[in-house]
Design an enzyme around this catalytic site. Structure first.
Site, short mmCIF file in Angstrom:
data_model
loop_
_atom_site.label_atom_id
_atom_site.label_comp_id
_atom_site.label_asym_id
_atom_site.label_seq_id
_atom_site.Cartn_x
_atom_site.Cartn_y
_atom_site.Cartn_z
N GLY A 106 6.37 -0.06 0.72
CA GLY A 106 7.63 -0.59 0.22
C GLY A 106 7.86 -2.05 0.55
O GLY A 106 8.99 -2.54 0.47
N ILE B 236 0.85 -1.20 0.00
CA ILE B 236 0.00 0.00 0.00
C ILE B 236 0.88 1.24 0.00
O ILE B 236 0.49 2.30 0.46
CB ILE B 236 -1.00 0.01 1.18
N LYS C 56 12.25 -5.26 12.68
CA LYS C 56 10.91 -5.04 13.24
C LYS C 56 10.11 -4.15 12.28
O LYS C 56 10.68 -3.50 11.41
CB LYS C 56 11.02 -4.28 14.57
N GLY C 57 8.83 -4.11 12.50
CA GLY C 57 7.98 -3.22 11.71
C GLY C 57 8.31 -1.76 11.97
O GLY C 57 8.70 -1.39 13.08
N VAL C 58 8.18 -0.95 10.93
CA VAL C 58 8.53 0.47 11.07
C VAL C 58 7.42 1.40 10.59
O VAL C 58 7.53 2.62 10.74
CB VAL C 58 9.80 0.84 10.26
N GLY C 59 6.36 0.86 10.02
CA GLY C 59 5.43 1.69 9.25
C GLY C 59 4.73 2.77 10.03
O GLY C 59 4.61 3.91 9.58
N GLU C 60 4.25 2.44 11.21
CA GLU C 60 3.42 3.41 11.92
C GLU C 60 4.22 4.31 12.85
O GLU C 60 3.88 5.47 13.06
CB GLU C 60 2.34 2.68 12.73
#
Lengths: 765, 765
Positions: free
Chosen positions: A486, A483, A721-725
């Site tokens: 990346g 979305i 780890k997740g970084v999106g938010e």
């Protein structure tokens, strides 16, 4: 992770970057199907009214109009998290978004003309636009479709969480701060307006939707329920998305409406929002009021937090009502805290309703908590940096809510941004006169967020199918969705790294529910973590298939094989062979097999229990931001000078993609802090356009400094780890703290407009 | 195969039937892409000429024209089996199809107008249109791009096969028949004209083709070679095909031309043939002349066959030149025959060129062989049924060419049609006068054809990926392609049968090279056999994944499980559980796995050796047809009364699909026998339209009686063999034999027009 990485950690331009900048990317707006019709929706003229009559006869007789539907023409289930939302509204409208009729016609122009020809007779009613009014016992019931879960008919959802002994901790507390914080409505402002194309086949009863959903498999199930269809007879094809940010997590009425138009007409129907419609009828971030009391002991250690939150739910319940799931983590677990009492209530009003938005309540919660921390520090007379360092989270911590911090870069992140900005907090000295007018300040804020999904569904996993062709190229079919974050690129990098091939040889397929393996969807900053691990698992299976043949061809042992530069190399003999040659040998000789493997990765996370306790994510991300601002005390204007971001991302996978996420998030936080607000008065949206809704543009972006903290989580792909938010979450809090620091006032609401600043200065004087 | 079958063998409407009859099916003509241009091709005005000049300037300046290309503008490799075919012709044209320029414009009309504006100066040359003229030593060389394989520059391809001792067998032969047979050009007459849509991305260098190819993975490689691209950068998406019949086996110049137009313009380009273009510029069945000598001993046993075939190759070499591969099987192995000498030569002429067409040379070879058998029987004074029964093939036979008949229904098929028609061959007795004018006759013919693929590529296999969703629905991703033969339906039936689910729960995905597992393509009647076995393999893997969990849930042993009616049942305890429930348990509990499995099936067939010997197919199909005709001796008109078809199909999978293949094939054979001929004179196509090219229509179809012979081949899925090509193969031979039987003349060429019949009657008198 001592492995010598060739692709991971190196800057990689997004694999879909080129088609996006050249205009080749095909958005939903570009979908063209044979005999396609154009849909349009008639929304109510008044936010709160009875519909006395609705006459579509003139619209129906307009040449080119194929179908006009109202609530009387459809047989559907209510949608939304609480199933309180009829797709088309019948006798009564509850908010200005309410859909009361829809048209399909041979052109967009005819469809819009037909809307004008629909005659509606309204009886305007009085609305309730303040949740505190709405929650009063004698307030009239707003939503007619609620179940009996709550005695108070205007409560949409209540969450209560607690740990520790609040009263004991209160008693221990030498310092206590109580404040009320008010957070506004902002909206996603996706550059591509909402769109859908529905294609129903009357002959086989199958429905294909070209959709922007970010959770295709859940969406398939939800839209099936709404339309009373079999989920498997609905195929979701995700178009290129021009901005998501959580707005595509829920299903909204326009989507089943478009499907119904296609079903009725037996032709494809496309429905695209205008920009004004996008502002009026898309979800927003949940507006909230926090009453927050926090305490600290004499050494500055946090003792308790007691928070009551009222969420303005609007007329129907979208995901915004569930943001307390995330917010309670911040109150329970960001900085160690022995006792927490959390109570949130989402209350129906006749306002527009809120959905999911990057951060999912966390920017609001973090704002309230971090503002209170500054006030506590001031009470204690402690440095704002020191109090945060003292209370910061640590590796191995199991929080009172049950979150397990396998790795934790919180303190490192804080130390980084504190050391960088240390000594910066001085008045502007190069111009004495100027310094009287311009006041500088520094604000700090941390954040804690899930960094490896969030178990909200029986599976939080992701499937991957890898297919190597005889030329050594790969199709990577992932359940996860792109979305704009990346993820396609990162997944391709992982496969390229492990298989030792060039990333240009990898095509990512991720848009079709009929084809891709299951995935829960894009949310909770999970894709790099969950889908990345899934790719790793699939590549390992592929290598297991390829290696025996390669070992035979290279006359070496399987253990000695290395995949690099498109070759398989024996580290023992130095002999090598092209990967594609081995693939062809496997396919065209011997047992004749294809190099196709599927793997499903399920994170080790668990459901929260009834008390909302449990380790719900595969890992957790931490960040600290330090923001320097300059306040013009004459105009009230806040100029953000430098934003320092230290974030525990576990491991840098793609520095370029990471920078994009950080910068994009921070700028979204900047808008939330200073300029953005979707103004809703008496139920009407007053600024449904980019003139009056002030989204930051390139000219508004300050210097952003990013310091990745690599904690290398053992559960993440390469430690990631997740970084999106995360980057968005602490920005508004840090800016508010910086403004407060600069001019010595309280900042208890957003956005921090010049008007508010001037009023605060005036009140202080 | 004592298994109790619930779906296999029961009539199943094709799963794509409904969308085809309602017009919902999306053919290539329906593809619409943003900014799509329309392509058109300028062909030579004269079949044989030098191009003195070619001026595109006026065309280029026409508003709306985006691109005009000639041979000077492109850098490509020659295409075709012999690489003798330039995509655009430069200084010289060799046949009336020759492409000399192409245009892309914003509308079809502008593109066609632009063609008119291209100025070409020709110098007309004399052509060679008779292969016997062309093969003469002093004939000028026709094709400039040949390699040095043959001394004679006008030989495109020569095949020599032999077995046994011809001279010895000749000496043994009491009866010898020598005849010349001339077979005409016919064309496929696909209802959907040739079409392609090319979409090249300038930014990432990737090309997507919406193509009608029936061999997508080989096509991907071929078009890449032509365009000098990486195969993997080309994605082939197969559109719904409106008629294939082998015409989509090769790549033709219009396809790379369209791709080049898209590459040059950086926009999608669509190119669709007009009906006239379809007649002029699509492939045909190879026209041939057979000089055939066959012998029999005094008991009627066949002794030898000696055949020389001249194929009119046309100006370039398409697959037609390789039809001898198939024809030599008929001469070597249909009916037992101790000696065979086979020699075929495809000769360049300035005619249009032939491609592959259902039966692939076998209708021609069978015509020649079966006509000779009738003449031998007449010489011997033996019944035409008896001589065939005496020499028929048998189970376990390993033919002199090395074909292994694991099962063989040849004799059963012959006996069936002979017994049915026995005693029918009487003059019409109900009207004495009429009987003088109308003469009835019966003709027999058999055929042998590959029934399980043909090893012509290092792999003749097919991959399948099966994906079960949490609702118990399946996506069946097969490498094989649907070109109207009904394979999607049969594959879905197999999966449904084995998994015990309803066929409506299965979606077949088979159109995208990026997604589907490899398959060699649709040819050699292989799909049901090879792809069917592949599906069986994949279902077995799925059941192996599902069974352990099901056994635990049912508290029973894996061996006791049965999949039926959407349930998994313990045959021991009678307990049952819904399949989807088990899928969800596997996905959402325990180890969290997806029910996705991939399997690749490679048939046991082998390459033919240098002498063209070897068991090249997984199995072989046999058929016999008996056809009753009535000849009007006044008009020469042949009326086909009844066609009796007995065919060894191994096992009936879908009686409805089978009937469609049988009836369609027989009617195609009927057209070949009686009415169809693409008339080419001096290189010009004289009848490029349905007025003058006489395709049989529904009104022309006689009674067709079908008798399936179920030999249950142990290698086929449920015992099945391929059926696609067979029904067409013996029809023309049997009709010709019937006409000869009715009026006592020789029929040595097709089509058997009234004119030929009258001439034969006149010559006889």
């Amino acid at each position: 992770m001592s492995k010598d990485l060739k692709i991971i950690g190196k800057p990689q331009i997004k694999i879909d970057a080129n088609i996006r900048v050249t205009g080749e990317a095909r958005f939903g707006h570009d979908v063209q199907l044979p005999n396609m019709l154009y849909g349009a929706i008639l929304r109510t003229k008044y936010p709160v009214a009875d519909i006395l009559s609705l006459d579509t006869s003139k619209a129906k007789s307009l040449p080119g109009v194929k179908c006009v539907i109202t609530a009387n023409d459809i047989d559907t289930e209510n949608i939304s998290y609480r199933r309180d939302h009829p797709i088309l509204k019948k006798n009564k409208v509850n908010c200005i978004r309410d859909e009361i009729a829809a048209v399909a016609a041979t052109s967009k122009e005819i469809a819009l003309k037909a809307l004008e020809l629909i005659e509606v007779e309204y009886k305007i009613n009085e609305g309730i636009f303040d949740p505190f009014e709405s929650i009063k016992k004698d307030s009239p019931q707003i939503n007619d479709f609620i179940d009996g879960k709550y005695e108070n008919k205007n409560i949409a959802e209540n969450f209560h969480y607690e740990h520790g002994n609040l009263e004991e901790e209160k008693a221990k507390s030498k310092f206590i701060v109580t404040e009320r914080y008010t957070l506004p409505r902002v909206t996603h402002c996706c550059m591509a307006t909402s769109n859908i194309t529905a294609d129903y086949s009357k002959t086989d009863g199958k429905l294909t939707l070209w959709s922007t959903t970010q959770v295709p498999f859940l969406y398939q199930r939800d839209i099936a329920r709404a339309l009373k269809m079999e989920p498997s007879n609905i195929r979701i094809i995700q178009v290129v998305i021009g901005g998501g940010f959580g707005s595509k997590l829920d299903m909204y009425p326009y989507e089943p409406i478009c499907a119904i138009l296609s079903i009725k007409c037996g032709q494809p129907v496309q429905l695209i929002f205008s920009r004004e419609e996008e502002f009026i009828a898309s979800p927003t971030r949940q507006p909230m009021v926090f009453d927050l009391t926090t305490g600290a002991d004499e050494s500055g250690r946090f003792t308790f937090r007691d928070v009551k939150i009222i969420l303005d739910n609007g007329a129907y319940t979208s995901w915004g009502a569930t943001t307390p799931f995330v917010m309670m983590q911040t109150f329970s677990s960001l900085y160690h805290c022995p006792a927490c009492n959390f109570d949130s209530t989402a209350v129906y009003t006749n306002n527009i309703y809120a959905g999911s938005f990057r951060g999912y309540g966390n920017p609001q919660a973090t704002f309230a908590l971090e503002r209170n921390i500054d006030l506590l520090a001031e009470q204690i007379g402690m440095g704002k940096a020191e109090i945060r360092l003292l209370n910061s989270n640590y590796q191995g911590e199991v929080t009172n809510q049950g979150l397990i911090f396998n790795t934790c870069g919180h303190k490192d992140a804080l130390e980084k941004v504190i050391s960088i900005t240390s000594g910066n907090n001085k008045p502007n000295t190069d111009n004495k006169n100027k310094s009287k007018r311009y006041k500088r300040g520094i604000g700090y804020a941390s954040m804690l967020h899930v960094g490896g999904g969030a178990k909200i569904y029986p599976s939080d996993g992701c499937g991957t199918t890898l297919k190597l062709d005889p030329f050594g190229y790969m199709t990577l079919i992932t359940g996860s969705s792109e979305i704009g974050q990346g993820s396609e690129t990162v997944l391709a990098m992982i496969a390229a790294e492990e298989l030792g091939i060039d990333i240009s040889k990898i095509k990512v397929i991720n848009t079709d529910t009929d084809i891709k393996p299951w995935d829960v969807g894009v949310h909770a900053s999970r894709t790099s973590f969950v889908a990345g691990n899934s790719v790793l698992g699939a590549v390992n299976k592929l290598k297991e298939k390829i290696s025996p043949t390669a070992a035979i061809m290279l006359k070496t042992n399987i253990e000695d094989l290395k995949f690099e530069n498109g070759q398989i190399v024996s580290v023992k003999t130095g002999a090598s062979i092209a990967l594609d040659k081995v693939i062809r040998a496997i396919h065209f000789k011997g047992n004749h097999e294809l190099c196709i493997e599927t793997y499903f990765y399920e994170p080790s996370s668990e459901f929260a229990d009834k008390e909302f306790k449990g380790n719900v994510s595969g890992t957790y991300a931490f960040a600290a931001q330090a923001i320097e601002v300059e306040v013009d005390t004459y105009t009230g204007n806040v100029k953000v000078l430098d934003i320092h971001v230290a974030q525990d991302i576990g491991k840098v996978l793609n520095p370029l993609g990471l920078a994009g996420q950080i910068e994009g998030g921070v700028v979204q936080g900047l808008g939330y802090a200073l300029t953005e607000e979707l103004i809703v008065e008496n139920g009407y949206v007053l600024n449904p356009n980019f003139h009056n809704y002030k989204l930051p543009t390139a000219m508004d972006v300050p210097r952003i400094h990013f310091y990745p903290i690599e904690t290398e989580d053992s559960l993440g792909p390469y430690g990631a780890k997740g970084v999106g938010e995360a980057p968005l979450i602490p920005t508004a809090a840090a800016i508010a703290n910086a403004v407060a620091d600069a001019i010595g006032v309280k900042i208890n609401s957003l956005p921090v407009t010049p008007e508010k600043v001037l009023r605060a200065i005036a009140e202080k004087c």
